[in-house]
Design a protein around this motif. Sequence first.
Motif, PDB file in Angstrom:
ATOM      1  N   VAL A 129       0.898  -1.227   0.064  1.00  0.00           N
ATOM      2  CA  VAL A 129      -0.025  -0.115   0.006  1.00  0.00           C
ATOM      3  C   VAL A 129       0.954   1.272   0.114  1.00  0.00           C
ATOM      4  N   LEU A 130       1.776   1.216   0.864  1.00  0.00           N
ATOM      5  CA  LEU A 130       2.919   2.327   0.952  1.00  0.00           C
ATOM      6  C   LEU A 130       3.710   2.568  -0.518  1.00  0.00           C
ATOM      7  N   ARG A 131       4.014   1.408  -0.887  1.00  0.00           N
ATOM      8  CA  ARG A 131       4.735   1.708  -2.137  1.00  0.00           C
ATOM      9  C   ARG A 131       3.810   2.457  -3.476  1.00  0.00           C
ATOM     10  N   GLU A 132       2.508   1.957  -3.548  1.00  0.00           N
ATOM     11  CA  GLU A 132       1.674   2.545  -4.246  1.00  0.00           C
ATOM     12  C   GLU A 132       1.549   3.957  -4.149  1.00  0.00           C
ATOM     13  N   ARG A 133       1.310   4.283  -2.788  1.00  0.00           N
ATOM     14  CA  ARG A 133       1.259   5.705  -2.152  1.00  0.00           C
ATOM     15  C   ARG A 133       2.352   6.454  -2.767  1.00  0.00           C
ATOM     16  N   VAL A 134       3.495   5.847  -2.626  1.00  0.00           N
ATOM     17  CA  VAL A 134       4.859   6.793  -2.989  1.00  0.00           C
ATOM     18  C   VAL A 134       4.961   7.001  -4.543  1.00  0.00           C
ATOM     19  N   LEU A 135       4.881   5.710  -5.245  1.00  0.00           N
ATOM     20  CA  LEU A 135       5.108   5.710  -6.777  1.00  0.00           C
ATOM     21  C   LEU A 135       3.714   6.308  -7.474  1.00  0.00           C
ATOM     22  N   ASP A 136       2.771   6.164  -7.049  1.00  0.00           N
ATOM     23  CA  ASP A 136       1.246   6.375  -7.887  1.00  0.00           C
ATOM     24  C   ASP A 136       0.499   7.170  -7.108  1.00  0.00           C
ATOM     25  N   ASP A 137       1.094   8.000  -6.060  1.00  0.00           N
ATOM     26  CA  ASP A 137       0.187   8.883  -5.330  1.00  0.00           C
ATOM     27  C   ASP A 137      -1.131   8.385  -4.898  1.00  0.00           C
ATOM     28  N   ARG A 138      -1.326   7.097  -4.780  1.00  0.00           N
ATOM     29  CA  ARG A 138      -2.714   6.498  -4.645  1.00  0.00           C
ATOM     30  C   ARG A 138      -2.980   6.591  -3.066  1.00  0.00           C
ATOM     31  N   SER A 139      -4.377   6.846  -2.920  1.00  0.00           N
ATOM     32  CA  SER A 139      -5.203   7.279  -1.520  1.00  0.00           C
ATOM     33  C   SER A 139      -4.851   6.144  -0.772  1.00  0.00           C
ATOM     34  N   VAL A 140      -4.659   6.078   0.504  1.00  0.00           N
ATOM     35  CA  VAL A 140      -4.549   4.995   1.543  1.00  0.00           C
ATOM     36  C   VAL A 140      -5.722   5.068   2.324  1.00  0.00           C
ATOM     37  N   GLY A 141      -6.571   3.825   2.515  1.00  0.00           N
ATOM     38  CA  GLY A 141      -7.518   3.712   3.285  1.00  0.00           C
ATOM     39  C   GLY A 141      -7.574   2.303   3.678  1.00  0.00           C
ATOM     40  N   PRO A 142      -8.522   1.859   4.869  1.00  0.00           N
ATOM     41  CA  PRO A 142      -8.618   0.250   5.076  1.00  0.00           C
ATOM     42  C   PRO A 142      -9.373  -0.353   4.199  1.00  0.00           C
TER      43      PRO A 142
END
Length: 207
Positions: free
Chosen positions: A37-50
Motif C-alpha cells: 500500500v505504501l509503495r503505491e502511495r509513494v510511486l502512484d500517489d494513490r490514496s490510502v484507506g482501510p
Amino acid sequence: MNRFALFADCLLVGCCTAVAAVPVVTAYPALVAGCAVLRERVLDDRSVGPRHYLRRLGEVVRSGPAGLVLPPLAGLLLGLDALAVAAGVPGRGPLAAGLVLAAAMAAVLGLRIAAGWRPGARWPELLRAAVSRPDPAGAVLLLLAAGTAAAVAIAVPVTLLLVAGPLALAAVAVDLRSVTASRAGSGPGTPAPSGPPGSPRPVPGPG
C-alpha cells in the motif's frame, strides 16, 4: 508529494497492520500488505484507506501458505533459542551469537521480501531475489530500521499500534533505493536487470 500527508498515511497503515496482525499468523502478511500500500502511495500517489489495505491483504494471503506458516515458525524457533540462552544452557555463548546473527538475517530477508512482493508473485521467487540481492548497505539500513522499531515498541508499548507503518515505509524506501542503484549501475541505454515476477519495477524518472 505532501510529506505530512504521507506521514499520516504511514501511521494509518501502521494501525491497519497492527489490527490485522492480531491473529499472529497474519502478522507477516499484514506487514507485506502495508509495504504494498505504501509503495503505491509513494510511486502512484494513490490514496490510502482501510478498504485498499484489506484488498491488498487478501491478495497477500492468497499468494500461498508460505507467508502464513513460515514466519511464525521462524519466530517460534528464535524464541525457543532465546529461552534456552536465558536459561543458561551449556554453550550459551556461541548459541547467543548464532541467535543474534539468525535474527538479523531473518529481519533483513523478511523486510526485503515484504517490500518486493507484488500481486501474483510467488514466495520462493521472492526469497531467491532477496537472498541474491547484492546490497549490503541496504541490509544495514533494514537492520537499523528493524532494531529501531523494536526498541521504540519495547520502550513505549503503545507505539505497537503505529510502528509497523514507519517500518514498512523504510523497507519500501530501501527497496526503491536498491532498484535505483541497479539502474544507475547498468549505465545509460542499458535496460535494468530483469527479475522474478515479484521484483521491484523501475522508479519513474523525472519527466
